[in-house]
Design a protein around this motif. Structure first.
Motif, mmCIF file in Angstrom:
data_model
loop_
_atom_site.group_PDB
_atom_site.id
_atom_site.type_symbol
_atom_site.label_atom_id
_atom_site.label_comp_id
_atom_site.label_asym_id
_atom_site.label_seq_id
_atom_site.Cartn_x
_atom_site.Cartn_y
_atom_site.Cartn_z
ATOM 1 N N ASP A 65 48.791 35.592 29.319
ATOM 2 C CA ASP A 65 48.428 34.168 29.289
ATOM 3 C C ASP A 65 49.666 33.332 29.602
ATOM 4 O O ASP A 65 50.631 33.314 28.832
ATOM 5 C CB ASP A 65 47.870 33.812 27.910
ATOM 6 C CG ASP A 65 47.229 32.427 27.886
ATOM 7 O OD1 ASP A 65 47.439 31.662 28.849
ATOM 8 O OD2 ASP A 65 46.518 32.119 26.911
ATOM 9 N N GLU A 66 49.618 32.653 30.774
ATOM 10 C CA GLU A 66 50.710 31.743 31.164
ATOM 11 C C GLU A 66 50.305 30.291 30.995
ATOM 12 O O GLU A 66 50.817 29.404 31.690
ATOM 13 C CB GLU A 66 51.116 31.988 32.618
ATOM 14 C CG GLU A 66 51.980 33.218 32.841
ATOM 15 C CD GLU A 66 51.163 34.472 33.100
ATOM 16 O OE1 GLU A 66 51.728 35.576 33.061
ATOM 17 O OE2 GLU A 66 49.944 34.330 33.325
ATOM 18 N N ASN A 67 49.376 30.025 30.069
ATOM 19 C CA ASN A 67 48.940 28.660 29.741
ATOM 20 C C ASN A 67 48.345 27.923 30.936
ATOM 21 O O ASN A 67 48.494 26.708 31.073
ATOM 22 C CB ASN A 67 50.105 27.843 29.161
ATOM 23 C CG ASN A 67 50.611 28.415 27.849
ATOM 24 O OD1 ASN A 67 49.806 28.833 27.005
ATOM 25 N ND2 ASN A 67 51.920 28.458 27.681
ATOM 26 N N TYR A 91 46.690 35.215 44.663
ATOM 27 C CA TYR A 91 45.227 35.229 44.746
ATOM 28 C C TYR A 91 44.573 36.051 43.639
ATOM 29 O O TYR A 91 43.451 35.762 43.236
ATOM 30 C CB TYR A 91 44.793 35.787 46.113
ATOM 31 C CG TYR A 91 45.162 34.897 47.262
ATOM 32 C CD1 TYR A 91 44.326 33.855 47.646
ATOM 33 C CD2 TYR A 91 46.349 35.084 47.954
ATOM 34 C CE1 TYR A 91 44.658 33.031 48.702
ATOM 35 C CE2 TYR A 91 46.699 34.257 49.014
ATOM 36 C CZ TYR A 91 45.855 33.235 49.389
ATOM 37 O OH TYR A 91 46.200 32.405 50.425
ATOM 38 N N GLU A 92 45.224 37.101 43.173
ATOM 39 C CA GLU A 92 44.611 37.988 42.186
ATOM 40 C C GLU A 92 45.187 37.807 40.790
ATOM 41 O O GLU A 92 44.829 38.561 39.886
ATOM 42 C CB GLU A 92 44.790 39.455 42.612
ATOM 43 C CG GLU A 92 44.263 39.769 44.004
ATOM 44 C CD GLU A 92 42.767 39.581 44.109
ATOM 45 O OE1 GLU A 92 42.095 39.608 43.056
ATOM 46 O OE2 GLU A 92 42.264 39.408 45.231
ATOM 47 N N GLY A 93 46.077 36.831 40.609
ATOM 48 C CA GLY A 93 46.659 36.640 39.290
ATOM 49 C C GLY A 93 47.673 37.698 38.919
ATOM 50 O O GLY A 93 47.808 38.053 37.752
ATOM 51 N N ASP A 94 48.391 38.209 39.909
ATOM 52 C CA ASP A 94 49.417 39.210 39.629
ATOM 53 C C ASP A 94 50.628 38.596 38.930
ATOM 54 O O ASP A 94 51.335 39.286 38.201
ATOM 55 C CB ASP A 94 49.858 39.899 40.923
ATOM 56 C CG ASP A 94 48.753 40.741 41.533
ATOM 57 O OD1 ASP A 94 48.076 41.451 40.771
ATOM 58 O OD2 ASP A 94 48.557 40.684 42.754
ATOM 59 N N VAL A 95 50.879 37.325 39.193
ATOM 60 C CA VAL A 95 52.072 36.674 38.653
ATOM 61 C C VAL A 95 51.694 35.638 37.600
ATOM 62 O O VAL A 95 52.241 35.624 36.499
ATOM 63 C CB VAL A 95 52.882 35.999 39.784
ATOM 64 C CG1 VAL A 95 54.121 35.313 39.221
ATOM 65 C CG2 VAL A 95 53.261 37.027 40.835
ATOM 66 N N LYS A 96 50.734 34.789 37.922
ATOM 67 C CA LYS A 96 50.322 33.716 37.017
ATOM 68 C C LYS A 96 48.832 33.849 36.708
ATOM 69 O O LYS A 96 48.194 34.851 37.021
ATOM 70 C CB LYS A 96 50.624 32.358 37.651
ATOM 71 C CG LYS A 96 52.097 32.106 37.959
ATOM 72 C CD LYS A 96 52.914 31.977 36.687
ATOM 73 C CE LYS A 96 54.373 31.637 37.009
ATOM 74 N NZ LYS A 96 55.195 31.480 35.789
ATOM 75 N N ASP A 97 48.284 32.804 36.099
ATOM 76 C CA ASP A 97 46.861 32.780 35.778
ATOM 77 C C ASP A 97 46.050 32.328 36.989
ATOM 78 O O ASP A 97 46.597 31.911 38.017
ATOM 79 C CB ASP A 97 46.607 31.828 34.600
ATOM 80 C CG ASP A 97 47.280 32.310 33.324
ATOM 81 O OD1 ASP A 97 47.420 33.540 33.175
ATOM 82 O OD2 ASP A 97 47.664 31.467 32.490
ATOM 83 N N ILE A 98 44.724 32.408 36.843
ATOM 84 C CA ILE A 98 43.801 31.934 37.874
ATOM 85 C C ILE A 98 42.947 30.840 37.251
ATOM 86 O O ILE A 98 42.157 31.101 36.339
ATOM 87 C CB ILE A 98 42.896 33.074 38.390
ATOM 88 C CG1 ILE A 98 43.733 34.215 38.954
ATOM 89 C CG2 ILE A 98 41.934 32.556 39.446
ATOM 90 C CD1 ILE A 98 42.918 35.403 39.411
#
Length: 696
Positions: A642-644, A652-659
């Protein structure tokens, strides 16, 4: 998988090499030796694996030819020690054979610089040319040795010569008939000259490794270690030369190479391009390992055999037992693999509906492939509205009939009988390409309705697009489910764009259709099993071997299912985000305020329909009310953290941050705004530079 392939190749070339050495050096009748060699390779016809059979036949033939020539030269040398002939006698046949050898060499050297020879032709020249030259040279040596022995014949000396009678002729006809039957089947493989050159080069190289191992054992010299080092050097050198022209290992090491391989455009390649094309470290390493290990195993086995022959009965029995066990250990992987070939899975029996809606959809989709909407120069977004309406009117009849056909029961028909090469047969999935054209037409029809503010029509077409994705995938292969998920995601995107324009009844309609779609999806393991069975039943022996190696050494279920799982999870996340957005809008209209928590909403499919697929603890999608009119809805993404609600446009797939809901369905708008901001910043910078220049 490459490691498993190397193990199989080492066992194959070692066993066939030992068999070829036995057939070449045994004192038994030539027909018994030839029949034993061909009989051991005969099970390959049951697979059928003609390429492997040809390679092993070439290996055995080259080993037998070279050892025969070497032994003939050795007999000549031994004869010279016993007696020296008065003179050398040459006849007319010797002269003609010498002329043939000299003519071939002269013609080859004279035309070498004038011929435009491609890569496979060079392979043929290097393998066929020396073979012909060795044959002529061996015949000359044999006749010279025969004449010399006649001149030095002792009264009671028994002359060893090649004699063929009627029985040998009949036995030879059996062998030739067997080989002719194999050769008659080879054209049906549709292999090009690159593939055949690859097969022959593998056989010749394997013969070189076997022969060098034999030389290491039988040579009699005080510097045997120098001979061993030289043999290892030439073994690795031949493996590197083989790797330069090999496509066999590439077929297993990469999913992008097919068989038969595509022939490069040799005349247009420069030396640098060729080196770059064939510089494959993984391939070089694999062939070097196979060559060195198979040669060492053959040499060790022969050393053990020679050692056992000179020992006492007890040690001899123990040594032969060890050699037999080691040979069985090398044969067992080959037998296990062979059993997988001859025991394929049964083709499943599927009851297709009559009429089948899938066939009707494919027929209509084929009619839309040449429409303006599917023209590569047609812009779906930048085209003016009148032009888009004209393009939609062109396919209106097919779209209307397709929407009616979607009411029929639909199951994808799968052909388990016809062999398919997906690298060369690009027409096999023509129905999928046609359905993509139909989906593009439906998407454009829905977009035009939305532009004209015809919200109900736009919604119905998008929901039909969801149904098209489901009917495209039902009972189908992995590729059908992937294209079905792509169609569903397109529909979700367009519905989310008009979500604030829909009334309560329309939102309920959306939630019902989307929830029904999620509940009707096939289990992933069932799709994977069907896809695997189709590949096994329709692939060549090399395709079956790749599947077998993946199953044994790489956990086939995860290998085939991982990509499909990720696609399904992404589609499920988008569907649940859409359901959550609809539930939030329903709550806002009912209470004139946004919910404090997502649990306060009452989605059609229940609160479990809002579970985040990327949450390992099966928690709900993350929701936060920012103000009375704004909220943040997001998923954890593939990284599961959870990156808030922070996101990146290229993630595109939420590998680094949220979607987030915004980044998911409004990515195009955000990217356009970001691009506009960059252009505006560049314009301001350019204007500032001009102003500074003017002031100067």
């Amino acid at each position: 998988m490459l490691t498993a392939l190397c193990v199989l190749m080492i066992c194959t070339f070692t066993c066939s090499g030992l068999l070829a050495l036995w057939a070449s050096t045994s004192q038994r009748h030539w027909f018994v030796r030839t029949g034993a060699f061909l009989g051991v390779l005969a099970p390959l016809l049951l697979i059928p694996a003609y390429e492997l059979l040809v390679a092993l036949l070439v290996q055995g033939a080259v080993v037998a030819l070279v050892i025969s020539i070497v032994r003939g030269l050795q007999r000549c040398k031994d004869q010279e020690k016993k007696s020296t002939p008065d003179n050398a006698e040459y006849g007319a046949l010797d002269f003609l054979l010498t002329v043939v050898l000299c003519a071939y060499t002269g013609a080859f050297l004279a035309n070498l610089t004038n011929l435009e020879i491609n890569g496979p032709a060079w392979q043929g020249a290097w393998f066929v040319g020396p073979a012909l030259a060795l044959f002529a040279l061996g015949t000359l040596v044999y006749r010279w040795d025969k004449r010399r022995r006649r001149s030095t014949r002792q009264p009671k000396e028994r002359i060893v010569s090649l004699r063929f009678g009627l029985a040998d002729l009949l036995l030879g006809m059996i062998v030739l008939s067997y080989l002719a039957a194999i050769a008659a089947r080879l054209p049906s493989l549709d292999l090009n000259e690159v593939a055949w050159g690859n097969v022959v080069s593998i056989g010749v190289s394997a013969a070189v490794w076997t022969y060098l191992a034999w030389v290491t054992v039988v040579v009699k010299t005080s510097h045997r270690w120098l001979v061993a080092v030289a043999c290892i050097f030439f073994t690795i050198l031949s493996a590197i030369l083989l790797a330069r022209f090999d496509y066999f290992v590439n077929y297993f090491a990469s999913q992008t190479y097919g068989w038969p391989p595509v022939e490069p455009n040799w005349p247009s390649l420069t030396a640098g391009d060729f080196i770059k094309l064939r510089s494959l470290n993984q391939q070089n390493f694999a062939w070097c390992v196979v060559a060195s290990c198979s040669s060492i195993l053959v040499a060790l086995w022969l050393c053990g055999f020679v050692y056992a022959s000179s020992q006492k009965p007890r040690k001899k029995a123990a040594t032969f037992t060890f050699l037999s066990v080691s040979l069985i250990a090398m044969v067992l992987p080959l037998l296990a693999t062979f059993w997988r070939f001859v025991d394929p899975p049964d083709a499943p029996e599927v009851q297709l509906p009559d009429p089948n809606g899938y066939d009707r959809l494919v027929a209509l989709a084929t009619q839309t492939q040449n429409s303006t909407i599917n023209d590569s120069i047609y812009g779906l977004v930048v085209a003016p509205t009148p032009e888009r309406e004209k393009a939609v009117a062109e396919v209106e009849h097919q779209v209307r009939q397709a929407r009616e056909a979607m009411r029929l029961d639909s199951v994808v028909p799968i052909d388990y009988q016809t062999r398919v090469n997906l690298f060369t047969n690009t027409d096999y999935f023509a129905d999928i390409q046609a359905l993509r054209s139909l989906a593009r037409c439906l998407s454009e029809v829905a977009s035009v309705h939305a532009v004209n503010r015809e919200w109900q029509d736009a919604l119905e077409v998008n929901l039909d697009l969801v149904d098209l994705g489901r009917k495209t995938a039902k009972g189908g292969l992995e590729s059908h489910h992937l294209i079905g998920a792509s169609l569903n995601r397109t529909a979700y995107y367009q519905i989310c764009e008009i979500r604030n324009r829909l009334n309560a009844q329309q939102r309920t309609q959306v939630c019902q259709r989307v929830t029904a779609h999620l509940l009707s999806r096939e289990p992933i393991q069932q799709i994977v099993k069907r896809n695997r069975n189709w590949k096994v039943l329709t692939s060549s022996w090399m395709g079956k071997l790749r599947i077998h190696l993946q199953e044994v050494f790489e956990d086939a279920d995860s290998y085939y299912a991982n990509h499909l799982i990720e696609v399904f999870r992404t589609e499920e996340m988008e569907a649940r985000m859409l359901l959550a957005a609809m539930a939030i809008i329903d709550f806002q209209e009912a209470h004139n305020a946004l919910p404090k928590m997502l649990e306060e909403t009452k989605p059609i499919g229940g609160i479990d329909s809002l579970v985040d697929p990327y949450d390992a603890e099966r928690g709900l999608l993350r929701y936060r009310r920012l103000s009375d009119e704004e909220f943040l809805l997001y998923s954890l993404g593939r990284n599961g953290t959870d990156e808030n609600g922070t996101y990146e446009l290229d993630d595109y797939e939420g590998d680094v941050k949220d979607i987030t809901l915004e980044s998911l369905f409004e990515r195009d708008r955000l990217e356009a705004e970001a691009f506009a901001d960059e252009v505006d910043a560049l314009d301001k910078e350019s204007a500032a530079d001009k102003l500074e220049t003017t002031e100067e």
